[in-house]
Design an enzyme around this catalytic site. Sequence first.
Site, PDB file in Angstrom:
ATOM      1  N   LYS A 180      -7.686  12.291   0.450  1.00 38.56           N
ATOM      2  CA  LYS A 180      -7.225  11.223  -0.441  1.00 38.56           C
ATOM      3  C   LYS A 180      -7.980   9.947  -0.087  1.00 38.56           C
ATOM      4  O   LYS A 180      -7.875   9.454   1.039  1.00 38.56           O
ATOM      5  CB  LYS A 180      -5.716  11.023  -0.266  1.00 38.56           C
ATOM      6  CG  LYS A 180      -5.158   9.787  -0.985  1.00 38.56           C
ATOM      7  CD  LYS A 180      -3.638   9.635  -0.804  1.00 38.56           C
ATOM      8  CE  LYS A 180      -3.123   8.336  -1.412  1.00 38.56           C
ATOM      9  NZ  LYS A 180      -1.659   8.150  -1.230  1.00 38.56           N
ATOM     10  N   ASP A 228      -5.116   3.687   2.865  1.00 37.18           N
ATOM     11  CA  ASP A 228      -4.709   4.835   2.045  1.00 37.18           C
ATOM     12  C   ASP A 228      -5.899   5.743   1.715  1.00 37.18           C
ATOM     13  O   ASP A 228      -5.748   6.733   1.007  1.00 37.18           O
ATOM     14  CB  ASP A 228      -4.027   4.322   0.764  1.00 37.18           C
ATOM     15  CG  ASP A 228      -2.972   5.275   0.234  1.00 37.18           C
ATOM     16  OD1 ASP A 228      -2.494   6.127   1.016  1.00 37.18           O
ATOM     17  OD2 ASP A 228      -2.639   5.177  -0.961  1.00 37.18           O
ATOM     18  N   ARG A 283      -1.069  12.327  -5.075  1.00 39.20           N
ATOM     19  CA  ARG A 283      -0.957  13.707  -5.568  1.00 39.20           C
ATOM     20  C   ARG A 283      -1.698  13.890  -6.886  1.00 39.20           C
ATOM     21  O   ARG A 283      -2.166  14.988  -7.184  1.00 39.20           O
ATOM     22  CB  ARG A 283       0.525  14.099  -5.680  1.00 39.20           C
ATOM     23  CG  ARG A 283       1.323  13.205  -6.599  1.00 39.20           C
ATOM     24  CD  ARG A 283       2.829  13.316  -6.389  1.00 39.20           C
ATOM     25  NE  ARG A 283       3.264  12.681  -5.138  1.00 39.20           N
ATOM     26  CZ  ARG A 283       4.513  12.702  -4.683  1.00 39.20           C
ATOM     27  NH1 ARG A 283       5.462  13.324  -5.378  1.00 39.20           N
ATOM     28  NH2 ARG A 283       4.817  12.107  -3.547  1.00 39.20           N
ATOM     29  N   LYS A 321       4.266  -2.132  -5.322  1.00 39.84           N
ATOM     30  CA  LYS A 321       4.951  -2.152  -4.028  1.00 39.84           C
ATOM     31  C   LYS A 321       5.361  -3.582  -3.700  1.00 39.84           C
ATOM     32  O   LYS A 321       4.665  -4.522  -4.079  1.00 39.84           O
ATOM     33  CB  LYS A 321       3.997  -1.688  -2.915  1.00 39.84           C
ATOM     34  CG  LYS A 321       3.617  -0.222  -2.934  1.00 39.84           C
ATOM     35  CD  LYS A 321       2.654   0.086  -1.786  1.00 39.84           C
ATOM     36  CE  LYS A 321       2.151   1.528  -1.830  1.00 39.84           C
ATOM     37  NZ  LYS A 321       3.182   2.527  -1.512  1.00 39.84           N
ATOM     38  N   ASP A 361       3.157   4.849  -8.292  1.00 40.89           N
ATOM     39  CA  ASP A 361       2.865   4.761  -6.862  1.00 40.89           C
ATOM     40  C   ASP A 361       2.716   6.148  -6.222  1.00 40.89           C
ATOM     41  O   ASP A 361       2.301   6.255  -5.078  1.00 40.89           O
ATOM     42  CB  ASP A 361       3.955   3.955  -6.150  1.00 40.89           C
ATOM     43  CG  ASP A 361       3.502   3.448  -4.785  1.00 40.89           C
ATOM     44  OD1 ASP A 361       2.297   3.581  -4.475  1.00 40.89           O
ATOM     45  OD2 ASP A 361       4.354   2.915  -4.045  1.00 40.89           O
ATOM     46  N   GLU A 387       0.452   8.224  -6.590  1.00 40.43           N
ATOM     47  CA  GLU A 387      -0.889   8.413  -7.157  1.00 40.43           C
ATOM     48  C   GLU A 387      -1.740   9.390  -6.360  1.00 40.43           C
ATOM     49  O   GLU A 387      -2.654  10.005  -6.900  1.00 40.43           O
ATOM     50  CB  GLU A 387      -1.607   7.051  -7.245  1.00 40.43           C
ATOM     51  CG  GLU A 387      -2.336   6.578  -5.979  1.00 40.43           C
ATOM     52  CD  GLU A 387      -1.415   6.317  -4.786  1.00 40.43           C
ATOM     53  OE1 GLU A 387      -0.194   6.180  -5.001  1.00 40.43           O
ATOM     54  OE2 GLU A 387      -1.909   6.286  -3.643  1.00 40.43           O
ATOM     55  N   ASP A 411      -3.883   0.799  -2.250  1.00 34.91           N
ATOM     56  CA  ASP A 411      -2.758   1.287  -3.052  1.00 34.91           C
ATOM     57  C   ASP A 411      -1.762   0.150  -3.256  1.00 34.91           C
ATOM     58  O   ASP A 411      -0.936  -0.131  -2.392  1.00 34.91           O
ATOM     59  CB  ASP A 411      -2.093   2.478  -2.339  1.00 34.91           C
ATOM     60  CG  ASP A 411      -0.951   3.071  -3.155  1.00 34.91           C
ATOM     61  OD1 ASP A 411      -0.776   2.667  -4.325  1.00 34.91           O
ATOM     62  OD2 ASP A 411      -0.242   3.951  -2.607  1.00 34.91           O
TER      63      ASP A 411
HETATM   64  N1  BES Z   1       0.173   5.663  -0.009  1.00 34.82           N
HETATM   65  C1  BES Z   1       1.555   5.887  -0.199  1.00 34.82           C
HETATM   66  C2  BES Z   1       2.244   6.577   0.967  1.00 34.82           C
HETATM   67  C3  BES Z   1       2.287   5.793   2.251  1.00 34.82           C
HETATM   68  C4  BES Z   1       3.371   4.964   2.530  1.00 34.82           C
HETATM   69  C5  BES Z   1       1.290   5.921   3.196  1.00 34.82           C
HETATM   70  C6  BES Z   1       3.408   4.258   3.723  1.00 34.82           C
HETATM   71  C7  BES Z   1       1.323   5.220   4.394  1.00 34.82           C
HETATM   72  C8  BES Z   1       2.401   4.380   4.648  1.00 34.82           C
HETATM   73  C9  BES Z   1       1.771   6.750  -1.432  1.00 34.82           C
HETATM   74  O1  BES Z   1       0.837   6.616  -2.452  1.00 34.82           O
HETATM   75  C10 BES Z   1       3.090   6.335  -2.002  1.00 34.82           C
HETATM   76  O2  BES Z   1       3.216   5.211  -2.409  1.00 34.82           O
HETATM   77  N2  BES Z   1       4.042   7.256  -1.984  1.00 34.82           N
HETATM   78  C11 BES Z   1       5.351   6.991  -2.456  1.00 34.82           C
HETATM   79  C12 BES Z   1       5.810   8.210  -3.207  1.00 34.82           C
HETATM   80  C13 BES Z   1       7.062   7.983  -3.995  1.00 34.82           C
HETATM   81  C14 BES Z   1       6.806   7.029  -5.125  1.00 34.82           C
HETATM   82  C15 BES Z   1       7.515   9.319  -4.511  1.00 34.82           C
HETATM   83  C16 BES Z   1       6.258   6.726  -1.253  1.00 34.82           C
HETATM   84  O3  BES Z   1       6.083   7.351  -0.218  1.00 34.82           O
HETATM   85  O4  BES Z   1       7.125   5.871  -1.362  1.00 34.82           O
HETATM   86 ZN    ZN Z   2       1.217   5.033  -3.813  1.00 33.67          ZN
HETATM   87 ZN    ZN Z   3      -1.094   6.057  -1.817  1.00 31.89          ZN
END
Ligand code: BES
Ligand code: ZN
Ligand code: ZN
Length: 513
Positions: free
Chosen positions: A270, A293, A361, A282, A357, A359, A275
């Site tokens: 990824k 990210d 996947r 966020k 968010d 994204e 992000d």
């Molecule tokens: N890049 C984030 C995940 C992340 C969070 C990595 C904190 C490192 C530290 C990912 O893209 C994301 O935002 N995931 C969301 C998914 C949710 C919307 C289902 C998350 O983990 O909140």
């Molecule tokens: Zn995200």
């Molecule tokens: Zn992300």
Amino acid sequence: MELEVVQGDIATSSADLIIVNLFEGTTQPTGATGAVNEATDNFLMDYAKERDFTGKELQALAVHHPAGIKAKRIIMVGLGKPELFSPTVARKVAAKSIQKARKFGAKKVATIVHGAGNGNLNPIVAGQMLAEGLMMGNYQFTRYKTADKAKLVAKEVEHVSIVESEASKLAALRQGVTKGEAIATAVLNTRDIVNEPPSKIKPIHLAKAAQEIAGLSKTITATILDENQLKKEGYNALLAVAAGSEEKPYLIHLHYKPKQSNCSIAFVGKGVTFDSGGLGIKPWNAMLTMKGDMAGGGTVLGIFQALAELEAIGQPITSEVHGVIAATENMISGKAMRPDDIIETKSGKTIEILHTDAEGRLILSDALTFANQFKPDYMIDFATLTGAAIKALGRAYAAHMGNNRSLLELIKQASHETGELSWELPLPDFYRQYLDSSIADIQNIAMKDVAPGAIIGGLFLKEFVGDTPWAHIDIAGPAWDEDGFNPIYSKGGTGFGILLGLRILEIVSSNEA
Ligand code: BES
Ligand code: ZN
Ligand code: ZN
């Protein structure tokens, strides 16, 4: 920092500072530590006793201006209990020792090899762990320090002599040290890329880094799919995530094809260079560290740089390796992907966007489809996919899951052997229903609070790997260090996954699996 393997007696070294070690509970050290202790007329061990130094893992003792030896300081580091000793401990001890040496402003350091004597490590492995630990432990990201830079750089250790008394071990030791240097170089380069601010490392820079790595080796090629090709070929999930950004997305393909190969593995990363969350933005503090990210992409770059470096030193990996990185930003604009949108992915499956968010996947769905066309024996993705993985396991452990028992066991073994910790999560089909969409083939998040976030991420990705033996490694936790659990890391990007990926390659290449 220059490393050099020399034959000699560390007790008579002319370095500013010498590093020795002690297993927990040892009262009369033998070998090199014993020789240094004797040279000090047992002062080293008397002082250890006075300071309650027992040799506990990573405990460190500094002796200043010891009588009987030339060096200005002795650092003695604890190896912990002999029965718990491992290559991972040796690497950590080396990292800790160099941090101490730097703290005391030593320029010329001499160290013994941790574990090559009483620790019973093979000298090749001991040399590798020592070089990796010294280099990884010495890492600092100082590029943007102007005021303090002079101070920081002044503290750099310039030269480390790795001192071994037994001539018969020297060749193996040199081989291991050279290998460790090759691997650590790759890890540190990945850390630099992760630590650079998001205005400096954009998707195009990941593509350029891949091309540079391909330039290091005739065995590696880099092919970059740009926006036009992505549009023409229908990589709509990657394009949808990129839509809100001024920066163009790239699908990066690295390919290592040695003459002799026992297995083929695809690593998929990824590469979200920032992000923001997209329209489902966020909060400001959750956006901090989101330059990292792209760490999964950084891991893939690091694995390939190591492949090039290992080849250059005549210790090549004998498996075919594909590296695929989906590189984009996740930003906001009038063109950004919206909640309620539906994407037709490269695989043909459709995705309903509920949360912009989630994204990672999305872009990985297209990257996995791309990697799958090569029909690799194994496919492994590295992704900072979910905050839920951090909630479950903290920052020290990655979470891995997948569709193939032998691959999961391979990851477990490699994790154990490298010390890059990862814990398996289950991937049961019955949770898949949380991703059922009323309007498309799948939705990108689960709407139920009880749904397990890290596993849901894995189940989503599983839809795009077909029958290929595949595992997903959620590195959201360990890709980023903030608490200093492990002296081989420093605050910021860790380069996590490179050691793990390389170990997997070593195991499958020699048919050890
Ligand atoms: N890049 C984030 C995940 C992340 C969070 C990595 C904190 C490192 C530290 C990912 O893209 C994301 O935002 N995931 C969301 C998914 C949710 C919307 C289902 C998350 O983990 O909140
Ligand atoms: Zn995200
Ligand atoms: Zn992300």
